[in-house]
Design a protein around this motif. Structure first.
Motif, mmCIF file in Angstrom:
data_model
loop_
_atom_site.group_PDB
_atom_site.id
_atom_site.type_symbol
_atom_site.label_atom_id
_atom_site.label_comp_id
_atom_site.label_asym_id
_atom_site.label_seq_id
_atom_site.Cartn_x
_atom_site.Cartn_y
_atom_site.Cartn_z
ATOM 1 N N TYR A 30 -15.708 -0.215 -3.805
ATOM 2 C CA TYR A 30 -17.071 0.289 -3.535
ATOM 3 C C TYR A 30 -18.040 -0.898 -3.456
ATOM 4 O O TYR A 30 -18.854 -1.004 -2.540
ATOM 5 C CB TYR A 30 -17.473 1.248 -4.663
ATOM 6 N N MET B 229 -20.733 -0.138 -0.244
ATOM 7 C CA MET B 229 -20.856 1.286 0.122
ATOM 8 C C MET B 229 -22.211 1.854 -0.234
ATOM 9 O O MET B 229 -22.663 2.807 0.385
ATOM 10 C CB MET B 229 -19.753 2.106 -0.558
ATOM 11 N N LYS C 95 -24.429 2.113 2.582
ATOM 12 C CA LYS C 95 -24.011 2.954 3.706
ATOM 13 C C LYS C 95 -24.273 4.432 3.481
ATOM 14 O O LYS C 95 -24.490 5.183 4.410
ATOM 15 C CB LYS C 95 -22.510 2.751 3.974
ATOM 16 N N SER D 184 -20.950 8.202 -2.350
ATOM 17 C CA SER D 184 -19.613 8.043 -1.759
ATOM 18 C C SER D 184 -18.657 8.933 -2.528
ATOM 19 O O SER D 184 -18.477 8.767 -3.737
ATOM 20 C CB SER D 184 -19.164 6.588 -1.858
#
Ligand code: HAM
Length: 431
Positions: free
Chosen positions: A100, A105, A108, A112
């Motif tokens: 991660y 992440m 993004k 997640s």
């Protein structure tokens, strides 16, 4: 005498009939997890040992006793000469957090939702339900500012929904909260106060744990320690107001999903990264290793491993334990065979060899024997493999450019031109 090899202690071969059960569990897991918005992630089966020391905890049993280290030589080669200590992964959470952070992440997506299925390794003393190579199915939901009792309850609900889908008969959800890091420190203090008068009666391991990690005493399996632990007064007075409220809300969310649970204030979990909600799912069918799976919240781990602030919650279930807990699951009969090709001589074998390829390219499941033999013995094989049809080719069929097609269900037999064979089989099989 030539030495014969067998599986290393604490590991198992999974033979084809069993592998079908595994596939079924994995397929169900994917089906259920995707419904909750989880995507699959795959990480290496080995990582830097330090990753586990800094997450699972220096004083945890996993790090102290169970890590399977790769040899320094292997480590040196794998790391291009850096000589870092590598270990087989004992669990999935730390590697997922590492991934991660490595993949940024948090930049993004807000949250997640990741799931994984794979082998984990712990150098434990093997017994029923406790292996050195075992398999986990797990999920982790990680995201900045994502701490929510609803998410905790969703993750627990997902775990139980999966168990329901795969027909695990009886299980019990145990729930607890550890609170914040400060609450955990309060709990350690309270435990030490209560245990101090009995310190000399604890096993040598627990005497050590008293100063280093008093929580681990609660998990000790030694009779003397268990008797002392049974007398402890465990409650939620170590929690701050916010943690109490959070826990109350988690329980409310579980109630709203009609999820029944039993509170266990003594359940502290063997991995150091947890804060707030922790849970275990146990099955009475499992004996002493009764946890089918477990999980909880770990809001500090991402930052602790050098990442951004991100809250997280997840769980992992042990696949071997799930299989042990399921009541006599029916062994799937395996991939059934559409056609078995019987060759009575070498030229027929060569012809069938090509025919097999053509049929397989049409999505027909085909098998054959690779040596010409009597019809009787090859029919026996076809029966054993539960073939729907048998194609028989011998000298006479070769000469006439035909095959004998036998329907193994009705017993009906016909001769057809070899060029029509593919079409005929496809038609009957509806392919
Ligand atoms: P854990 O409690 O160490 O948690 O393991 C989870 C499950 O893996 C256990 O409940 C058990 O079913 C299975 N398991 C563990 N050790 C063995 C073994 N030696 N042999 C067979 N099965 C075993 C974790 O691993 C955490 N990473 C769970 C988690 C995920 N927490 C948050 N996210």
């Amino acid at each position: 005498m030539v030495k014969k090899f067998s599986t290393p202690r604490g590991t198992n071969d999974i033979y084809p009939p069993q592998a079908l059960l595994w596939q079924e569990l994995e397929t169900q897991a994917r089906r259920v997890f995707v419904r909750y918005g989880y995507n699959e992630i795959r990480t290496p089966i080995f990582e830097e040992s330090e990753l586990f020391v800094r997450s699972v905890g220096q004083t945890s049993d996993i790090v102290q006793k169970q890590m399977l280290h790769l040899s320094p030589q292997g480590a040196t080669r794998a790391q291009g000469g850096a000589g870092l200590q590598l270990s087989l992964r004992p669990e999935g959470t730390a590697p997922i957090v590492r991934a991660y952070i490595q993949d940024n992440m948090d930049k993004k997506e807000q949250l997640s939702k990741l799931f994984y299925i794979g082998a984990m390794f712990r150098g434990e003393r093997p017994q029923k339900g406790r292996l050195r190579q075992f398999h986990q199915i797990g999920v982790e939901a990680i995201g900045p500012d994502s701490c929510s009792p609803y998410l905790d309850a969703e993750v627990i609900g997902l775990c139980l929904e999966f168990l329901k889908n795969i027909q695990v008969p009886m299980y019990q959800l145990k729930l607890n909260t550890l609170g914040t890091v400060e609450d955990k420190q309060n709990l350690s203090k309270k435990l030490r106060q209560q245990l101090k008068p009995f310190k000399s009666e604890l096993c040598p391991d627990c005497q050590n744990r008293f100063d280093r990690n008093v929580f681990r005493i609660l998990d000790c399996k030694q009779k003397a320690c268990r008797q002392i632990v049974a007398k402890l007064k465990l409650d939620y007075t170590h929690l701050c107001e916010a943690s109490r409220e959070y826990y109350r809300k988690v329980k409310e969310c579980l109630d709203s999903l009609n999820i029944r649970f039993e509170e266990d204030p003594g359940m502290v979990r063997g991995l150091d990264y947890y804060t707030q909600t922790v849970f275990e799912v146990c099955s009475p069918a499992l004996g002493s290793q009764d946890a089918l799976g477990a999980g909880g919240r770990y809001d500090n781990l991402v930052a602790q491993l050098g990442g951004p602030q991100a809250d997280a919650v997840g769980f992992a279930l042990g696949l071997e334990r799930i299989l042990l807990a399921r009541e006599e699951p029916q062994t799937p009969s395996g991939q059934s065979l559409d056609v078995f090709l019987v060759s009575l001589d070498e030229p027929s074998l060569a012809g069938n060899f090509k025919l097999a390829q053509t049929l397989r390219q049409q999505d027909i499941v085909v098998d054959m024997s690779f040596k010409p033999a009597s019809v009787k013995s090859q029919m026996r094989t076809a029966n054993k493999k539960k073939a729907r049809f048998v194609v028989i080719v011998g000298q006479e069929e070769q000469r006439q450019g035909i095959v004998t097609l036998k329907d193994m269900q009705g017993g009906h037999q016909q001769q057809i031109a070899v060029d029509h064979c593919e079409q005929a089989i496809k038609r009957i099989l509806n392919k």
